[in-house]
Each structure stands twice: as C-alpha cells, then as structure tokens.
Write a protein that holds these residues in place. Structure first.
Motif, PDB file in Angstrom:
ATOM      1  N   ILE A 403       0.927  -1.287  -0.072  1.00 50.32           N
ATOM      2  CA  ILE A 403       0.008  -0.594  -0.196  1.00 50.32           C
ATOM      3  C   ILE A 403       1.115   0.964  -0.185  1.00 50.32           C
ATOM      4  N   THR A 408      -1.986  -2.250  -3.820  1.00 43.78           N
ATOM      5  CA  THR A 408      -2.959  -2.799  -2.594  1.00 43.78           C
ATOM      6  C   THR A 408      -2.701  -4.276  -2.726  1.00 43.78           C
ATOM      7  N   GLN A 423      -7.840  -1.770   4.707  1.00 44.86           N
ATOM      8  CA  GLN A 423      -9.140  -1.461   3.686  1.00 44.86           C
ATOM      9  C   GLN A 423      -9.432   0.316   3.723  1.00 44.86           C
ATOM     10  N   ASP A 424      -8.458   0.350   5.350  1.00 44.37           N
ATOM     11  CA  ASP A 424      -8.725   2.339   5.699  1.00 44.37           C
ATOM     12  C   ASP A 424      -7.026   2.479   4.757  1.00 44.37           C
ATOM     13  N   GLU A 426      -5.420   1.568   2.523  1.00 45.22           N
ATOM     14  CA  GLU A 426      -5.910   1.462   1.315  1.00 45.22           C
ATOM     15  C   GLU A 426      -6.690   2.586   0.347  1.00 45.22           C
ATOM     16  N   HIS A 427      -7.650   2.286   1.032  1.00 46.29           N
ATOM     17  CA  HIS A 427      -9.427   3.097   0.085  1.00 46.29           C
ATOM     18  C   HIS A 427      -9.137   5.297   1.117  1.00 46.29           C
ATOM     19  N   ALA A 430     -12.106   6.891   0.867  1.00 51.73           N
ATOM     20  CA  ALA A 430     -13.485   5.970   0.281  1.00 51.73           C
ATOM     21  C   ALA A 430     -14.322   5.058   0.642  1.00 51.73           C
ATOM     22  N   VAL A 431     -13.484   3.851   1.843  1.00 51.38           N
ATOM     23  CA  VAL A 431     -14.313   3.010   2.568  1.00 51.38           C
ATOM     24  C   VAL A 431     -16.051   4.052   2.551  1.00 51.38           C
ATOM     25  N   MET A 434     -18.248   3.297  -0.654  1.00 56.47           N
ATOM     26  CA  MET A 434     -18.417   1.367  -0.237  1.00 56.47           C
ATOM     27  C   MET A 434     -19.741   1.621   1.064  1.00 56.47           C
TER      28      MET A 434
END
Length: 454
Positions: A403, A408, A423-424, A426-427, A430-431, A434
């Motif tokens: 990351i 990813t 997820q937090d 990486e995104h 944006a999380v 989602m």
C-alpha cells in the motif's frame, strides 16, 4: 426444534434442493483459506433465478444471512457463512444461457466452471482466457474479480464482463449492462458488483466477452541468480512491448517444492515462465526477441517447450505450486496476494523474501509478475502460536508495504475476512462511500455479512 424459516424454505423448494446433513454443513463451512470454519444452518441448491428470488424472500422476511458458495476454492474466506443462516450453493445453476459466437459473447449461470465453459466454446475456435489456476466457478471469479496467469494480456474478470443479472436483498431483479461491448450510459454498475463478494447482491447470470484461440502458442522458461533479477527482467520484457500471454515468477524454494510434489525436474533456481501466442511467425519472433533481451541480462537455462505436452507440463507445474505447499503433513498454509506498479516490483519481491527468511518459517514467493501481482506461500504449525503469529506478521507487513508503494493488499484473491483490516489504509475516505453503498443496497446486512468491512 426446526426454525420456522427453515421449515418455510423446505416447503418452498424441492426436497433435493436443500440439506442439513452433517457432511453438507461441514463442506460449506470453509474454503481453501486458513480461516476458521463456521457452519450454515442449511444449504440450498437453487436451479434457477426464480429459486434464488424465492429463497431471498424467505431470508429477508426472517432476517437470515445468505452466503453464496461456488466451488469453495477461495483463499480469503468469502464463502464462510460466519453468521450461519443459508449457504447458497450454485453448483446446479451451471448452464450456458445464451451463446453468441458471432458476437463473441456468452451468457452463463454462476455455477459453471471455467473449464466446463471452455469445453463448450473451444470447439467454435473461442476461449474464455481468465485462468486463476483452480477450476473455479464463473460466479465466484466474478464475485472476487479474479484474474490469474493470463492477466498480463487479457486483464481481470471486470474487463471481461458486459452484463450481470443480480438479485438484490429487497427482491429486485436487475441487469447492470447490455450486450454491447462498451457503453457511456449511466454509472458502471457491472464494475461495482464485480468484486463485491456477494455483499451487494446475488449474481444469477453473467455475460462474458470471448476471445479467439491463438493459432500458435510457445512456452519458455529461464532462470536467474536472484529474485530481484527476475523482477527486473520481467520489467524489461514489458518495456520492450513484447505481448506475452503469460509471464510468471517462481522462486527457487517453490521450484524445489513442486519438483518434490510432481517430479517435474525443473532447474531449482529463481525462474521465469513465459507464454507467447498468436500467428506462428509472430509468436516465434516474440520468443526469439525475449531470449535475446534476457540473455543480455544474464539469464540461464533458457528453454522452449518442445511440444504441446511439455508446454502443458510447464503450466501444470505452475498451477500446482500452491498444492505442493499444502501437501506438507501437519502444516497450515497462508500467504499474501499483493500487487504494485511494475517499477516497484523488484523492491517488494526482495522485501517479501527477506521477511520469510527472517521469520524462520518455510515459504516461497511466486506469482503473476507481468502485472505486478505476486503471492507468498508460508507454511506454519497451527498448533504453535508463535509460528502462527510469525506467518500473520509476514502477510501484514507485506500488505502495508504494498500500500505504501501505491499498490493494493490483494491483487486477485479479494478481501473476504483476511484483508478487511487493510481497507482504511488502502482506500481512505473511499471506505465510507463503500459502506454507504452496502447500507443502501443491503440495509439489514443479510448478504454475506462480515466480509470486506469490519
């Protein structure tokens, strides 16, 4: 005492379309990952979209979780029904709905496997090229946005799908696209549901792009002294513009494992495997140019497969790498699945190899080096907490480093249970978007709950 909703299910679908047997509940409690098994309360075997709609209606009214199940070959626990409820097995929805060779399209039910599909379409000179290794179902491959050895040429599942039929949690039946190869109309819902792991809707039909079978295919391999050199060589092949169909890296440790497993006799050094495909003259020219470039980079053991049997043996060995690790008695296998920009690949492969060496555990590095995606396979004794922590630490450090390198935490296996915690990182913001999508489409959290988001 049987729950009322289970009795209702049993009265709604045919007797042979459900099971509560010990063996079936266990079979649907796990996949090929090392995540703990959880049994569903009942397994249902729909045979049509109408069956799925009927099962969904009962689940919605009783607030019961539904977890789709393909063939159980997943590696991140997506098919584990961690909230119990219904495991929805699609093995009977395995038909070709419509085959349009003139349009290079086919519409299939989710339970058909990639080999079953290719058996039907190959006789027409067509292929579905996405190859994750296992004979996974098309539905499962869609749900995880799978790819595999041919991604360097054909891309991932999301690149192959033009339309999905989806059953939503509220019973809505929708199509996400048309049969046109491209569209600028509306939001890209096909891309949204592809890779959503059954958390937004249940896939009941998939329309796929097909490709012609190349006239000629050449397989080749070579070795280098270090993994770093392999990664640099792969980068050079891509920069040269050679349109490889497959380009795979396997480290020396993994080569030794698969030799022991299948008696392949491969040179036990850090290796690259290639496939060149197209018109015979073009494939031969590409292989010759690759050999010239790699020789300049000090490769060794360059070899072109003598015939189709040897070519098949090379790729059989590559696909059996994971099983070679799992073959070790008493050991559990875990691994990473990272993907980074191609230029960062040599650095990350070195980092992965160092992490494994420092841990004292047995493990290897291998993967789809042509698109920046590689895996680690690490063996540990699940009865030894120190070994388990060491294995998990390797995966965690590798994911966060990927990351940091603008990559990813998962190139193709999906998030499931194992990659939720990244997820937090990486995104970022944006999380939240989602989560809002999940809340809008599945407000009661019935569709594969407990996956992707903590």
């Amino acid at each position: 005492m049987t729950s009322q909703w289970i009795s209702q299910l049993q009265n709604t679908i045919k007797t042979d379309q459900y099971s509560t047997s010990v063996s079936e509940l266990y079979r649907h409690s796990h996949d090929e990952s090392d995540h703990p098994p959880v049994e569903p309360e009942i397994v249902c075997f729909p045979e049509s979209t109408e069956d799925v709609l009927a099962i969904m209606k009962i689940a919605r009214e009783a607030s019961v979780a539904i977890t789709p199940f393909g063939i159980g070959s997943g590696l991140e626990g997506q098919a584990i029904p961690i909230k119990g409820g219904i495991s929805l097995n699609f093995e009977r929805m395995n038909q070709v709905v419509k085959f349009s060779p003139e349009d290079l399209l086919v519409t299939v039910q989710p339970g058909i496997t990639r080999l079953q599909l290719n058996h039907i379409i190959n006789r027409h000179g067509l292929q579905f090229p996405i190859d994750p290794g296992a004979d996974a179902t098309i539905g499962g491959m869609t749900a995880t946005n799978a790819s595999g050895t041919t991604a360097v040429r054909y891309g991932v599942m999301r690149d192959q799908i033009v339309d999905l039929e989806i059953v939503l949690a509220d019973g809505t039946l929708l199509h996400t696209g048309t049969k046109a190869k491209k569209s600028s109309s509306g939001y890209h819902l096909t891309g949204l549901f592809t890779g959503s792991e059954g958390t937004l809707g249940i896939i009941t039909e998939i329309t796929l792009k097909l490709h012609g079978i190349p006239e000629h295919t050449i397989a080749a391999s070579c070795t280098f002294e270090t993994p770093h050199q392999c990664a640099e060589a792969a980068h050079m092949i891509l920069l040269s513009g050679i349109p490889v169909q497959r380009m795979e890296f396997v480290d020396a440790y993994s080569i030794a494992k698969v030799n022991d497993y299948g008696n392949y006799g491969l040179p036990e050094k850090h290796s690259l495997f290639f496939e060149f495909a197209g018109m015979k003259s073009a494939a031969e020219e590409e292989a010759a140019l690759a050999q010239e470039l790699l020789t300049d980079m000090n490769c060794e053991n360059w070899r072109i497969a003598a015939d189709s049997e040897e070519r098949a043996s090379i790729w059989k060995a590559r696909h059996e790498m994971a099983y070679a690790y799992r073959h070790q008695a008493g050991m559990t296998i875990t691994g990473g699945d990272v993907c980074v920009p191609i230029s960062k690949l040599p650095e990350l492969i070195d980092y992965a190899r160092d992490l494994i060496s420092e841990s004292g555990l047995e493990g290897g590095v291998l993967g789809h080096i042509g698109d920046g995606n590689f895996h680690t396979s690490i063996a540990y004794d699940a009865k030894d907490p120190k070994q388990q922590i060491a294995a998990e630490t390797i995966n965690e450090k590798l994911a966060y480093r990927a990351i940091e390198l603008e990559g990813t935490c998962t190139g193709e296996h999906g998030v499931g249970l194992g990659k939720m915690k990244y997820q937090d990182a990486e995104h970022g913001a944006a999380v939240a978007i989602m989560r809002n999508m999940k809340q809008m489409l599945d407000p009661n959290n019935l569709l594969n709950p407990g996956k992707i988001f903590t």
